[in-house]
Scaffold this motif. Structure first.
Motif, PDB file in Angstrom:
ATOM      1  N   MET A 190       0.822  -1.214   0.000  1.00 49.96           N
ATOM      2  CA  MET A 190       0.000   0.000   0.000  1.00 49.96           C
ATOM      3  C   MET A 190       0.857   1.266   0.000  1.00 49.96           C
ATOM      4  O   MET A 190       0.547   2.229  -0.684  1.00 49.96           O
ATOM      5  CB  MET A 190      -0.939   0.000   1.213  1.00 49.96           C
ATOM      6  CG  MET A 190      -1.942  -1.147   1.230  1.00 49.96           C
ATOM      7  SD  MET A 190      -2.993  -1.115   2.703  1.00 49.96           S
ATOM      8  CE  MET A 190      -3.849   0.447   2.454  1.00 49.96           C
ATOM      9  N   ARG A 191       1.935   1.248   0.782  1.00 49.16           N
ATOM     10  CA  ARG A 191       2.782   2.434   0.945  1.00 49.16           C
ATOM     11  C   ARG A 191       4.180   2.137   0.409  1.00 49.16           C
ATOM     12  O   ARG A 191       4.797   1.143   0.786  1.00 49.16           O
ATOM     13  CB  ARG A 191       2.846   2.842   2.417  1.00 49.16           C
ATOM     14  CG  ARG A 191       1.496   3.233   2.997  1.00 49.16           C
ATOM     15  CD  ARG A 191       1.596   3.536   4.487  1.00 49.16           C
ATOM     16  NE  ARG A 191       1.999   2.342   5.231  1.00 49.16           N
ATOM     17  CZ  ARG A 191       1.147   1.428   5.674  1.00 49.16           C
ATOM     18  NH1 ARG A 191      -0.144   1.556   5.436  1.00 49.16           N
ATOM     19  NH2 ARG A 191       1.585   0.373   6.336  1.00 49.16           N
TER      20      ARG A 191
ATOM     21  N   SER B 296      -1.357   4.563  -8.188  1.00 52.07           N
ATOM     22  CA  SER B 296      -2.447   4.174  -7.287  1.00 52.07           C
ATOM     23  C   SER B 296      -1.959   3.837  -5.875  1.00 52.07           C
ATOM     24  O   SER B 296      -2.714   3.311  -5.066  1.00 52.07           O
ATOM     25  CB  SER B 296      -3.209   2.979  -7.867  1.00 52.07           C
ATOM     26  OG  SER B 296      -2.334   1.874  -8.053  1.00 52.07           O
ATOM     27  N   TYR B 297      -0.683   4.155  -5.592  1.00 54.27           N
ATOM     28  CA  TYR B 297      -0.120   3.840  -4.278  1.00 54.27           C
ATOM     29  C   TYR B 297       0.208   5.126  -3.508  1.00 54.27           C
ATOM     30  O   TYR B 297       0.370   6.190  -4.093  1.00 54.27           O
ATOM     31  CB  TYR B 297       1.157   3.001  -4.427  1.00 54.27           C
ATOM     32  CG  TYR B 297       0.905   1.633  -5.004  1.00 54.27           C
ATOM     33  CD1 TYR B 297       0.668   0.546  -4.187  1.00 54.27           C
ATOM     34  CD2 TYR B 297       0.902   1.430  -6.393  1.00 54.27           C
ATOM     35  CE1 TYR B 297       0.432  -0.727  -4.716  1.00 54.27           C
ATOM     36  CE2 TYR B 297       0.671   0.169  -6.927  1.00 54.27           C
ATOM     37  CZ  TYR B 297       0.429  -0.899  -6.086  1.00 54.27           C
ATOM     38  OH  TYR B 297       0.195  -2.138  -6.624  1.00 54.27           O
ATOM     39  N   GLU B 298       0.308   4.982  -2.201  1.00 51.95           N
ATOM     40  CA  GLU B 298       0.778   6.079  -1.356  1.00 51.95           C
ATOM     41  C   GLU B 298       2.299   6.096  -1.423  1.00 51.95           C
ATOM     42  O   GLU B 298       2.950   5.167  -0.962  1.00 51.95           O
ATOM     43  CB  GLU B 298       0.307   5.875   0.082  1.00 51.95           C
ATOM     44  CG  GLU B 298       0.750   6.960   1.055  1.00 51.95           C
ATOM     45  CD  GLU B 298       0.338   6.651   2.477  1.00 51.95           C
ATOM     46  OE1 GLU B 298       1.054   7.109   3.401  1.00 51.95           O
ATOM     47  OE2 GLU B 298      -0.675   5.960   2.675  1.00 51.95           O
ATOM     48  N   VAL B 299       2.867   7.150  -1.996  1.00 48.09           N
ATOM     49  CA  VAL B 299       4.304   7.192  -2.269  1.00 48.09           C
ATOM     50  C   VAL B 299       4.969   8.295  -1.453  1.00 48.09           C
ATOM     51  O   VAL B 299       4.490   9.439  -1.425  1.00 48.09           O
ATOM     52  CB  VAL B 299       4.578   7.416  -3.768  1.00 48.09           C
ATOM     53  CG1 VAL B 299       6.077   7.494  -4.030  1.00 48.09           C
ATOM     54  CG2 VAL B 299       3.939   6.310  -4.601  1.00 48.09           C
ATOM     55  N   SER B 300       6.059   7.953  -0.801  1.00 47.10           N
ATOM     56  CA  SER B 300       6.888   8.930  -0.089  1.00 47.10           C
ATOM     57  C   SER B 300       8.245   8.998  -0.771  1.00 47.10           C
ATOM     58  O   SER B 300       8.881   7.963  -1.009  1.00 47.10           O
ATOM     59  CB  SER B 300       7.063   8.532   1.378  1.00 47.10           C
ATOM     60  OG  SER B 300       5.840   8.613   2.083  1.00 47.10           O
TER      61      SER B 300
ATOM     62  N   GLU C 204       9.713  13.866   1.950  1.00 48.84           N
ATOM     63  CA  GLU C 204       9.195  13.392   3.232  1.00 48.84           C
ATOM     64  C   GLU C 204      10.353  13.241   4.215  1.00 48.84           C
ATOM     65  O   GLU C 204      11.491  12.959   3.814  1.00 48.84           O
ATOM     66  CB  GLU C 204       8.498  12.040   3.057  1.00 48.84           C
ATOM     67  CG  GLU C 204       7.340  12.047   2.079  1.00 48.84           C
ATOM     68  CD  GLU C 204       6.136  12.812   2.596  1.00 48.84           C
ATOM     69  OE1 GLU C 204       6.039  12.995   3.827  1.00 48.84           O
ATOM     70  OE2 GLU C 204       5.302  13.223   1.763  1.00 48.84           O
TER      71      GLU C 204
ATOM     72  N   MET D 242       6.661   2.660   5.616  1.00 45.43           N
ATOM     73  CA  MET D 242       6.511   2.185   4.248  1.00 45.43           C
ATOM     74  C   MET D 242       6.508   0.650   4.207  1.00 45.43           C
ATOM     75  O   MET D 242       7.196  -0.003   4.983  1.00 45.43           O
ATOM     76  CB  MET D 242       7.661   2.711   3.384  1.00 45.43           C
ATOM     77  CG  MET D 242       7.706   4.236   3.232  1.00 45.43           C
ATOM     78  SD  MET D 242       6.245   4.922   2.410  1.00 45.43           S
ATOM     79  CE  MET D 242       5.388   5.647   3.836  1.00 45.43           C
TER      80      MET D 242
END
Length: 221
Positions: free
Chosen positions: A83-84, A103-107, A112, A120
């Motif tokens: 997911m992350r 479509s993913y939560e990206v840092s 960040e 993550m």
């Protein structure tokens, strides 16, 4: 106490007579010539890197195009239910993988804080080199290439060109040393998933680093 006196006492305790002399001369320094001059083709280097890393518990995907790279990445993310995602702040790497990450939560490192990468599920990096003889990744970290990206998440995924795979570790070290005036602050040699053993030699995976090591090798890039 002088050095000679100290060494003489040690020598006497070991049952040896006389004052220790200088170290014997070494006729050969470094690796044997037959080893340092050994050459492998790119195909042989890729295959040896893959086999050695797999034997250490890593996972290797061989692809021959950017489209195949993205397909392999999508498959990995889906199979692990990621997911992350954390990623280096590296334009070339991001151009390769960003279409898959929409479509993913990206840092991103540098945007960040480092603490964000603790949460993550997977970290994506490039690599400076791979080493065929040992299945090792060489990651030179600095600037947008933060080490937290590959050390903190439980899964590390690296994108590596086939042309970056060297036969021996010495080749990678030699190339790194040729850029000492501009070398990054941290060079990490990663050989498979993180392993730790206690005093009783009970081995644990993923205690001091990622529990899974995945490399996508692109052969025509």
């Amino acid at each position: 106490m002088k050095r000679t006196e100290f060494l003489t006492r040690v020598s006497a305790r070991l049952g040896r007579n006389g004052v220790p002399g200088d170290s014997p001369a070494r006729d050969v320094v470094g690796v044997p010539e037959f080893w340092s001059q050994r050459e492998l083709s790119e195909r042989e280097r890729v295959d040896r890197f893959r086999d050695n890393l797999v034997n250490l518990g890593g996972e290797v995907h061989l692809v021959s195009s950017v489209d195949e790279l993205r397909d392999a990445l999508s498959e990995v993310l889906g199979s692990l239910r990621i997911m992350r995602v954390g990623i280096w702040n590296d334009r070339e790497l991001q151009e390769l993988v960003n279409p898959v990450l929409e479509s993913y939560e990206v840092s991103t490192w540098g945007i960040e804080p480092a603490s964000a990468f603790v949460d993550m599920d997977l970290g994506i990096t490039g690599a400076q080199f791979g080493v065929a003889d040992t299945g090792t990744l060489v990651l030179s970290c600095g600037g947008g290439r933060g080490r937290s990206v590959h050390l903190l998440p439980p899964v590390h995924l690296a994108v590596l060109r086939a042309s970056q795979i060297k036969t021996r570790l010495g080749e990678a070290l030699q190339e790194l040393s040729s850029h000492l005036t501009e070398i990054d602050s941290y060079v990490h040699f990663v050989t498979g998933p993180s392993r730790s053993s206690d005093i009783e030699n009970d081995q644990s995976i993923g205690v001091h680093g990622p529990a899974a090591e995945i490399v996508i090798v692109v052969e025509n890039l």
